[in-house]
Design a protein around this motif. Structure first.
Motif, PDB file in Angstrom:
ATOM      1  N   ASN A   1       0.838  -1.196   0.000  1.00  0.00           N
ATOM      2  CA  ASN A   1       0.000   0.000   0.000  1.00  0.00           C
ATOM      3  C   ASN A   1       0.879   1.253   0.000  1.00  0.00           C
ATOM      4  O   ASN A   1       1.950   1.272   0.612  1.00  0.00           O
ATOM      5  CB  ASN A   1      -0.921   0.018   1.222  1.00  0.00           C
ATOM      6  CG  ASN A   1      -1.867  -1.165   1.241  1.00  0.00           C
ATOM      7  OD1 ASN A   1      -2.854  -1.203   0.529  1.00  0.00           O
ATOM      8  ND2 ASN A   1      -1.557  -2.149   2.067  1.00  0.00           N
ATOM      9  N   LYS A   2       0.369   2.288  -0.682  1.00  0.00           N
ATOM     10  CA  LYS A   2       1.076   3.570  -0.735  1.00  0.00           C
ATOM     11  C   LYS A   2       0.076   4.699  -0.561  1.00  0.00           C
ATOM     12  O   LYS A   2      -1.019   4.657  -1.122  1.00  0.00           O
ATOM     13  CB  LYS A   2       1.815   3.745  -2.070  1.00  0.00           C
ATOM     14  CG  LYS A   2       2.939   2.740  -2.295  1.00  0.00           C
ATOM     15  CD  LYS A   2       3.609   2.967  -3.639  1.00  0.00           C
ATOM     16  CE  LYS A   2       4.720   1.956  -3.890  1.00  0.00           C
ATOM     17  NZ  LYS A   2       5.365   2.166  -5.207  1.00  0.00           N
ATOM     18  N   ALA A   3       0.456   5.685   0.225  1.00  0.00           N
ATOM     19  CA  ALA A   3      -0.358   6.883   0.430  1.00  0.00           C
ATOM     20  C   ALA A   3       0.505   8.102   0.132  1.00  0.00           C
ATOM     21  O   ALA A   3       1.680   8.148   0.518  1.00  0.00           O
ATOM     22  CB  ALA A   3      -0.900   6.941   1.847  1.00  0.00           C
ATOM     23  N   HIS A   4      -0.078   9.109  -0.550  1.00  0.00           N
ATOM     24  CA  HIS A   4       0.679  10.286  -0.965  1.00  0.00           C
ATOM     25  C   HIS A   4      -0.036  11.560  -0.521  1.00  0.00           C
ATOM     26  O   HIS A   4      -1.259  11.667  -0.655  1.00  0.00           O
ATOM     27  CB  HIS A   4       0.867  10.298  -2.488  1.00  0.00           C
ATOM     28  CG  HIS A   4       1.576   9.089  -3.027  1.00  0.00           C
ATOM     29  ND1 HIS A   4       0.907   7.946  -3.407  1.00  0.00           N
ATOM     30  CD2 HIS A   4       2.896   8.839  -3.207  1.00  0.00           C
ATOM     31  CE1 HIS A   4       1.781   7.046  -3.833  1.00  0.00           C
ATOM     32  NE2 HIS A   4       2.991   7.549  -3.725  1.00  0.00           N
ATOM     33  N   TRP A   5       0.752  12.494   0.002  1.00  0.00           N
ATOM     34  CA  TRP A   5       0.258  13.804   0.405  1.00  0.00           C
ATOM     35  C   TRP A   5       1.130  14.888  -0.213  1.00  0.00           C
ATOM     36  O   TRP A   5       2.323  14.676  -0.448  1.00  0.00           O
ATOM     37  CB  TRP A   5       0.287  13.975   1.925  1.00  0.00           C
ATOM     38  CG  TRP A   5      -0.570  13.016   2.690  1.00  0.00           C
ATOM     39  CD1 TRP A   5      -1.875  13.174   3.031  1.00  0.00           C
ATOM     40  CD2 TRP A   5      -0.171  11.749   3.243  1.00  0.00           C
ATOM     41  NE1 TRP A   5      -2.314  12.093   3.758  1.00  0.00           N
ATOM     42  CE2 TRP A   5      -1.295  11.195   3.904  1.00  0.00           C
ATOM     43  CE3 TRP A   5       1.029  11.033   3.241  1.00  0.00           C
ATOM     44  CZ2 TRP A   5      -1.252   9.974   4.546  1.00  0.00           C
ATOM     45  CZ3 TRP A   5       1.072   9.802   3.877  1.00  0.00           C
ATOM     46  CH2 TRP A   5      -0.063   9.277   4.524  1.00  0.00           C
ATOM     47  N   GLN A   6       0.540  16.036  -0.446  1.00  0.00           N
ATOM     48  CA  GLN A   6       1.313  17.206  -0.857  1.00  0.00           C
ATOM     49  C   GLN A   6       1.664  18.020   0.376  1.00  0.00           C
ATOM     50  O   GLN A   6       0.810  18.300   1.217  1.00  0.00           O
ATOM     51  CB  GLN A   6       0.516  18.068  -1.841  1.00  0.00           C
ATOM     52  CG  GLN A   6       1.314  19.232  -2.403  1.00  0.00           C
ATOM     53  CD  GLN A   6       0.494  20.069  -3.346  1.00  0.00           C
ATOM     54  OE1 GLN A   6      -0.300  20.931  -2.925  1.00  0.00           O
ATOM     55  NE2 GLN A   6       0.635  19.832  -4.644  1.00  0.00           N
ATOM     56  N   TYR A   7       2.931  18.387   0.469  1.00  0.00           N
ATOM     57  CA  TYR A   7       3.409  19.105   1.648  1.00  0.00           C
ATOM     58  C   TYR A   7       3.825  20.512   1.245  1.00  0.00           C
ATOM     59  O   TYR A   7       4.650  20.705   0.336  1.00  0.00           O
ATOM     60  CB  TYR A   7       4.598  18.368   2.272  1.00  0.00           C
ATOM     61  CG  TYR A   7       5.315  19.173   3.331  1.00  0.00           C
ATOM     62  CD1 TYR A   7       4.655  19.594   4.485  1.00  0.00           C
ATOM     63  CD2 TYR A   7       6.656  19.513   3.171  1.00  0.00           C
ATOM     64  CE1 TYR A   7       5.313  20.344   5.444  1.00  0.00           C
ATOM     65  CE2 TYR A   7       7.325  20.247   4.131  1.00  0.00           C
ATOM     66  CZ  TYR A   7       6.645  20.663   5.259  1.00  0.00           C
ATOM     67  OH  TYR A   7       7.293  21.405   6.213  1.00  0.00           O
ATOM     68  N   LEU A   8       3.201  21.509   1.916  1.00  0.00           N
ATOM     69  CA  LEU A   8       3.547  22.912   1.706  1.00  0.00           C
ATOM     70  C   LEU A   8       4.107  23.465   3.004  1.00  0.00           C
ATOM     71  O   LEU A   8       3.368  23.667   3.981  1.00  0.00           O
ATOM     72  CB  LEU A   8       2.310  23.716   1.276  1.00  0.00           C
ATOM     73  CG  LEU A   8       1.665  23.315  -0.055  1.00  0.00           C
ATOM     74  CD1 LEU A   8       0.414  24.148  -0.315  1.00  0.00           C
ATOM     75  CD2 LEU A   8       2.653  23.452  -1.199  1.00  0.00           C
ATOM     76  N   PRO A   9       5.409  23.696   3.085  1.00  0.00           N
ATOM     77  CA  PRO A   9       6.002  24.201   4.334  1.00  0.00           C
ATOM     78  C   PRO A   9       5.593  25.646   4.616  1.00  0.00           C
ATOM     79  O   PRO A   9       5.368  26.437   3.694  1.00  0.00           O
ATOM     80  CB  PRO A   9       7.505  24.078   4.071  1.00  0.00           C
ATOM     81  CG  PRO A   9       7.644  24.098   2.593  1.00  0.00           C
ATOM     82  CD  PRO A   9       6.406  23.485   2.032  1.00  0.00           C
TER      83      PRO A   9
END
Length: 296
Positions: free
Chosen positions: A163-171
Protein backbone atom coordinates in the motif's frame (compact mmCIF):
# COMPACT_ATOMS: atom_id res chain seq x y z
CA UNK A 1 52.66 -2.06 -15.51
CA UNK A 2 55.39 -0.17 -17.33
CA UNK A 3 56.71 3.17 -16.12
CA UNK A 4 56.91 6.10 -18.48
CA UNK A 5 58.58 9.45 -18.17
CA UNK A 6 57.41 12.74 -19.63
CA UNK A 7 59.55 13.96 -22.48
CA UNK A 8 57.68 17.09 -23.49
CA UNK A 9 54.76 18.57 -25.41
CA UNK A 10 53.98 18.50 -29.05
CA UNK A 11 54.26 21.81 -30.87
CA UNK A 12 50.47 22.28 -30.86
CA UNK A 13 50.35 21.71 -27.08
CA UNK A 14 47.49 19.19 -27.37
CA UNK A 15 49.49 16.10 -26.39
CA UNK A 16 52.10 15.14 -23.83
CA UNK A 17 55.02 13.04 -25.10
CA UNK A 18 56.16 10.18 -22.86
CA UNK A 19 58.92 7.61 -23.31
CA UNK A 20 59.78 4.19 -21.93
CA UNK A 21 63.16 4.51 -20.21
CA UNK A 22 64.00 0.87 -20.87
CA UNK A 23 63.16 0.48 -24.53
CA UNK A 24 63.05 4.09 -25.58
CA UNK A 25 59.59 3.70 -27.06
CA UNK A 26 57.62 6.91 -27.17
CA UNK A 27 53.95 7.53 -26.35
CA UNK A 28 51.66 10.53 -26.31
CA UNK A 29 48.73 11.42 -24.09
CA UNK A 30 45.99 14.00 -24.75
CA UNK A 31 46.56 17.07 -22.60
CA UNK A 32 42.91 17.39 -21.49
CA UNK A 33 41.12 18.22 -18.25
CA UNK A 34 41.30 14.62 -17.13
CA UNK A 35 45.08 14.57 -17.36
CA UNK A 36 45.33 17.93 -15.60
CA UNK A 37 43.07 16.72 -12.75
CA UNK A 38 45.08 13.52 -12.44
CA UNK A 39 48.36 15.45 -12.33
CA UNK A 40 46.98 17.65 -9.50
CA UNK A 41 45.59 14.67 -7.60
CA UNK A 42 42.02 16.06 -7.77
CA UNK A 43 40.06 12.81 -7.43
CA UNK A 44 36.62 14.47 -7.22
CA UNK A 45 37.20 16.40 -10.41
CA UNK A 46 38.58 13.32 -12.07
CA UNK A 47 35.44 11.30 -11.17
CA UNK A 48 33.17 14.06 -12.42
CA UNK A 49 35.00 14.16 -15.72
CA UNK A 50 34.71 10.40 -16.08
CA UNK A 51 30.93 10.56 -15.53
CA UNK A 52 30.57 13.30 -18.12
CA UNK A 53 32.58 11.28 -20.62
CA UNK A 54 30.91 7.91 -19.99
CA UNK A 55 27.28 9.06 -19.82
CA UNK A 56 24.94 11.45 -21.54
CA UNK A 57 23.67 12.52 -18.10
CA UNK A 58 25.45 15.37 -16.45
CA UNK A 59 25.72 15.66 -12.65
CA UNK A 60 22.95 18.26 -12.57
CA UNK A 61 20.68 15.96 -14.55
CA UNK A 62 21.43 13.04 -12.24
CA UNK A 63 20.51 15.13 -9.20
CA UNK A 64 17.33 16.38 -10.88
CA UNK A 65 16.18 12.80 -11.44
CA UNK A 66 16.99 11.79 -7.86
CA UNK A 67 15.16 14.86 -6.53
CA UNK A 68 12.17 13.90 -8.68
CA UNK A 69 11.80 10.53 -6.89
CA UNK A 70 14.11 8.24 -8.86
CA UNK A 71 16.39 5.87 -7.01
CA UNK A 72 20.12 5.50 -7.50
CA UNK A 73 19.57 2.07 -9.02
CA UNK A 74 17.05 3.42 -11.53
CA UNK A 75 19.33 6.23 -12.70
CA UNK A 76 22.30 3.86 -13.01
CA UNK A 77 20.28 1.36 -15.02
CA UNK A 78 18.76 3.97 -17.35
CA UNK A 79 22.03 5.76 -18.00
CA UNK A 80 24.30 2.72 -18.09
CA UNK A 81 26.56 4.31 -15.49
CA UNK A 82 28.24 2.56 -12.63
CA UNK A 83 26.27 2.60 -9.39
CA UNK A 84 29.16 4.09 -7.43
CA UNK A 85 29.42 7.02 -9.84
CA UNK A 86 25.71 7.87 -9.49
CA UNK A 87 25.92 7.71 -5.69
CA UNK A 88 28.52 10.48 -5.65
CA UNK A 89 26.01 13.03 -6.96
CA UNK A 90 22.88 11.42 -5.51
CA UNK A 91 24.00 11.49 -1.86
CA UNK A 92 23.32 15.20 -1.11
CA UNK A 93 19.94 15.04 -2.85
CA UNK A 94 18.94 11.92 -0.86
CA UNK A 95 19.70 13.83 2.35
CA UNK A 96 17.47 16.67 1.12
CA UNK A 97 14.63 14.24 0.45
CA UNK A 98 15.00 12.64 3.89
CA UNK A 99 14.78 16.04 5.58
CA UNK A 100 11.67 16.94 3.57
CA UNK A 101 10.07 13.64 4.61
CA UNK A 102 10.63 14.44 8.29
CA UNK A 103 9.20 17.92 7.85
CA UNK A 104 6.11 16.51 6.14
CA UNK A 105 5.45 14.16 9.04
CA UNK A 106 5.38 17.22 11.32
CA UNK A 107 2.86 18.98 9.06
CA UNK A 108 -0.85 19.35 9.83
CA UNK A 109 -3.42 17.68 7.52
CA UNK A 110 -6.06 19.98 6.04
CA UNK A 111 -9.70 19.11 6.80
CA UNK A 112 -13.04 20.76 6.02
CA UNK A 113 -12.76 22.85 9.21
CA UNK A 114 -9.10 23.81 8.76
CA UNK A 115 -5.72 22.28 9.65
CA UNK A 116 -5.78 19.51 12.23
CA UNK A 117 -4.20 20.08 15.61
CA UNK A 118 -2.30 16.80 15.47
CA UNK A 119 0.54 16.22 13.06
CA UNK A 120 0.48 13.82 10.13
CA UNK A 121 2.69 11.35 11.97
CA UNK A 122 0.42 11.35 15.04
CA UNK A 123 -2.78 10.88 13.02
CA UNK A 124 -1.28 8.10 10.91
CA UNK A 125 -0.05 6.33 14.06
CA UNK A 126 -3.60 6.34 15.47
CA UNK A 127 -5.03 5.09 12.18
CA UNK A 128 -2.49 2.26 11.98
CA UNK A 129 -3.20 1.21 15.56
CA UNK A 130 -6.96 1.17 14.90
CA UNK A 131 -6.48 -1.05 11.85
CA UNK A 132 -3.93 -3.41 13.39
CA UNK A 133 -0.95 -2.27 11.26
CA UNK A 134 2.57 -1.57 12.51
CA UNK A 135 3.88 1.88 11.70
CA UNK A 136 7.41 0.79 12.54
CA UNK A 137 7.41 -1.46 9.47
CA UNK A 138 6.33 1.38 7.14
CA UNK A 139 8.74 3.66 5.26
CA UNK A 140 8.52 7.41 4.60
CA UNK A 141 9.90 9.21 1.56
CA UNK A 142 9.57 12.57 -0.20
CA UNK A 143 10.40 14.13 -3.56
CA UNK A 144 9.49 17.10 -5.72
CA UNK A 145 6.80 16.79 -8.40
CA UNK A 146 6.67 18.48 -11.79
CA UNK A 147 5.45 21.71 -10.16
CA UNK A 148 8.47 21.65 -7.82
CA UNK A 149 6.23 20.93 -4.79
CA UNK A 150 7.08 18.34 -2.19
CA UNK A 151 5.20 15.02 -2.20
CA UNK A 152 5.38 12.83 0.91
CA UNK A 153 4.84 9.08 0.60
CA UNK A 154 4.06 6.38 3.16
CA UNK A 155 4.61 2.79 2.03
CA UNK A 156 3.60 -0.29 4.03
CA UNK A 157 2.84 -3.97 3.57
CA UNK A 158 -0.54 -5.53 4.53
CA UNK A 159 -0.45 -9.27 3.90
CA UNK A 160 0.62 -9.67 0.28
CA UNK A 161 -0.51 -6.17 -0.70
CA UNK A 162 1.85 -3.20 -0.91
CA UNK A 163 0.00 0.00 0.00
CA UNK A 164 1.08 3.57 -0.73
CA UNK A 165 -0.36 6.88 0.43
CA UNK A 166 0.68 10.29 -0.97
CA UNK A 167 0.26 13.80 0.41
CA UNK A 168 1.31 17.21 -0.86
CA UNK A 169 3.41 19.11 1.65
CA UNK A 170 3.55 22.91 1.71
CA UNK A 171 6.00 24.20 4.33
CA UNK A 172 5.21 27.33 6.33
CA UNK A 173 6.07 28.94 9.63
CA UNK A 174 3.62 26.70 11.58
CA UNK A 175 4.95 23.32 10.49
CA UNK A 176 3.36 23.20 7.06
CA UNK A 177 0.09 21.83 5.71
CA UNK A 178 -0.72 18.38 4.33
CA UNK A 179 -3.22 17.62 1.54
CA UNK A 180 -4.20 14.09 0.52
CA UNK A 181 -3.46 13.15 -3.10
CA UNK A 182 -5.14 9.72 -3.24
CA UNK A 183 -7.82 7.64 -1.50
CA UNK A 184 -5.40 5.80 0.79
CA UNK A 185 -3.99 9.09 2.06
CA UNK A 186 -7.48 10.55 2.58
CA UNK A 187 -8.63 7.52 4.57
CA UNK A 188 -5.60 7.60 6.87
CA UNK A 189 -6.21 11.20 7.93
CA UNK A 190 -10.01 10.77 8.13
CA UNK A 191 -11.29 11.09 11.73
CA UNK A 192 -13.36 7.91 11.27
CA UNK A 193 -10.74 5.23 11.90
CA UNK A 194 -13.24 2.35 11.88
CA UNK A 195 -13.45 1.97 8.13
CA UNK A 196 -11.38 -0.59 6.29
CA UNK A 197 -8.66 0.57 3.93
CA UNK A 198 -9.28 0.20 0.21
CA UNK A 199 -8.17 -3.19 -1.10
CA UNK A 200 -8.61 -4.98 2.26
CA UNK A 201 -11.56 -7.40 2.50
CA UNK A 202 -13.41 -7.52 5.89
CA UNK A 203 -12.78 -10.66 7.90
CA UNK A 204 -15.84 -12.41 9.35
CA UNK A 205 -15.74 -13.97 12.77
CA UNK A 206 -15.20 -17.71 12.81
CA UNK A 207 -17.73 -18.10 15.62
CA UNK A 208 -20.45 -16.49 13.51
CA UNK A 209 -19.64 -18.77 10.58
CA UNK A 210 -19.76 -21.88 12.80
CA UNK A 211 -23.15 -20.91 14.26
CA UNK A 212 -24.51 -20.21 10.80
CA UNK A 213 -23.22 -23.57 9.56
CA UNK A 214 -24.80 -25.45 12.49
CA UNK A 215 -28.16 -23.71 12.01
CA UNK A 216 -28.12 -24.43 8.28
CA UNK A 217 -27.24 -28.08 8.96
CA UNK A 218 -30.06 -28.50 11.53
CA UNK A 219 -32.60 -26.68 9.38
CA UNK A 220 -31.78 -28.73 6.28
CA UNK A 221 -31.12 -32.18 7.68
CA UNK A 222 -33.69 -31.89 10.49
CA UNK A 223 -36.47 -31.16 8.01
CA UNK A 224 -35.26 -33.89 5.69
CA UNK A 225 -35.15 -36.49 8.47
CA UNK A 226 -38.67 -35.64 9.64
CA UNK A 227 -40.05 -35.90 6.12
CA UNK A 228 -38.35 -39.25 5.60
CA UNK A 229 -39.92 -40.66 8.80
CA UNK A 230 -43.40 -39.44 7.86
CA UNK A 231 -43.12 -40.61 4.24
CA UNK A 232 -40.56 -43.44 4.17
CA UNK A 233 -39.43 -44.49 0.72
CA UNK A 234 -36.53 -46.94 0.95
CA UNK A 235 -34.64 -47.75 -2.18
CA UNK A 236 -34.91 -51.49 -1.51
CA UNK A 237 -38.57 -52.59 -0.95
CA UNK A 238 -37.38 -55.57 1.07
CA UNK A 239 -35.43 -53.30 3.40
CA UNK A 240 -36.96 -52.88 6.84
CA UNK A 241 -38.18 -49.41 7.71
CA UNK A 242 -37.37 -48.10 11.15
CA UNK A 243 -40.46 -47.05 13.09
CA UNK A 244 -40.88 -45.63 16.55
CA UNK A 245 -40.81 -48.08 19.51
CA UNK A 246 -44.50 -47.64 20.26
CA UNK A 247 -45.53 -48.30 16.68
CA UNK A 248 -43.20 -51.29 16.46
CA UNK A 249 -44.61 -52.84 19.63
CA UNK A 250 -48.15 -52.40 18.39
CA UNK A 251 -47.31 -54.12 15.12
CA UNK A 252 -45.27 -56.90 16.68
CA UNK A 253 -47.85 -57.81 19.37
CA UNK A 254 -51.44 -57.78 17.92
CA UNK A 255 -54.32 -58.31 20.38
CA UNK A 256 -55.35 -61.96 20.95
CA UNK A 257 -59.02 -62.49 19.91
CA UNK A 258 -61.43 -64.26 22.24
CA UNK A 259 -63.08 -67.62 21.50
CA UNK A 260 -66.42 -65.97 20.62
CA UNK A 261 -64.72 -63.55 18.26
CA UNK A 262 -62.79 -66.40 16.63
CA UNK A 263 -66.02 -68.36 16.03
CA UNK A 264 -67.73 -65.24 14.73
CA UNK A 265 -65.01 -64.67 12.15
CA UNK A 266 -64.62 -68.30 11.14
CA UNK A 267 -65.48 -68.94 7.52
CA UNK A 268 -68.71 -71.03 7.30
CA UNK A 269 -68.46 -74.37 5.61
CA UNK A 270 -71.01 -74.51 2.82
CA UNK A 271 -73.49 -77.37 2.91
CA UNK A 272 -73.38 -80.03 0.25
CA UNK A 273 -76.13 -82.13 -1.27
CA UNK A 274 -76.17 -85.90 -1.55
CA UNK A 275 -74.03 -85.86 -4.68
CA UNK A 276 -71.31 -83.79 -2.94
CA UNK A 277 -72.09 -80.51 -4.68
CA UNK A 278 -72.67 -77.28 -2.77
CA UNK A 279 -76.33 -76.79 -1.93
CA UNK A 280 -78.08 -73.88 -3.60
CA UNK A 281 -79.55 -71.30 -1.17
CA UNK A 282 -83.31 -70.99 -1.10
CA UNK A 283 -85.12 -67.86 -2.20
CA UNK A 284 -85.98 -67.09 1.45
CA UNK A 285 -82.27 -67.06 2.36
CA UNK A 286 -81.45 -64.70 -0.52
CA UNK A 287 -84.38 -62.42 0.35
CA UNK A 288 -83.66 -62.26 4.09
CA UNK A 289 -79.90 -62.20 3.71
CA UNK A 290 -79.42 -65.45 5.56
CA UNK A 291 -76.42 -67.56 4.70
CA UNK A 292 -76.80 -71.07 3.61
CA UNK A 293 -75.29 -72.13 6.95
CA UNK A 294 -78.21 -70.56 8.77
CA UNK A 295 -76.19 -67.63 10.31
CA UNK A 296 -77.16 -64.02 9.68
Amino acid sequence: MRDLRVVGLEPDGQHVICADPTTGDRFRLPADDKLRAASRGDIARLGQIEIQMDSVLRPREIQARIRGGATVEQVAEESGMALSRVEVFAHPVLLERSQASSMAQAGHPLRHDGPAVQTLAEIVALAFRARGHHLGEATWDAWRDEDNKWVAQLKWQAGRTTNKAHWQYLPDGHGGTITALDDAAAELIDPDFGRQLRGLAPVRSLAIEEETSEESFDEYYGTTADSEIENPAPENPAQEIAVPERAASEVAEPPVPTVAESKQHESPVPKKDKKGKPAMPSWEDVLLGVRSSGHN
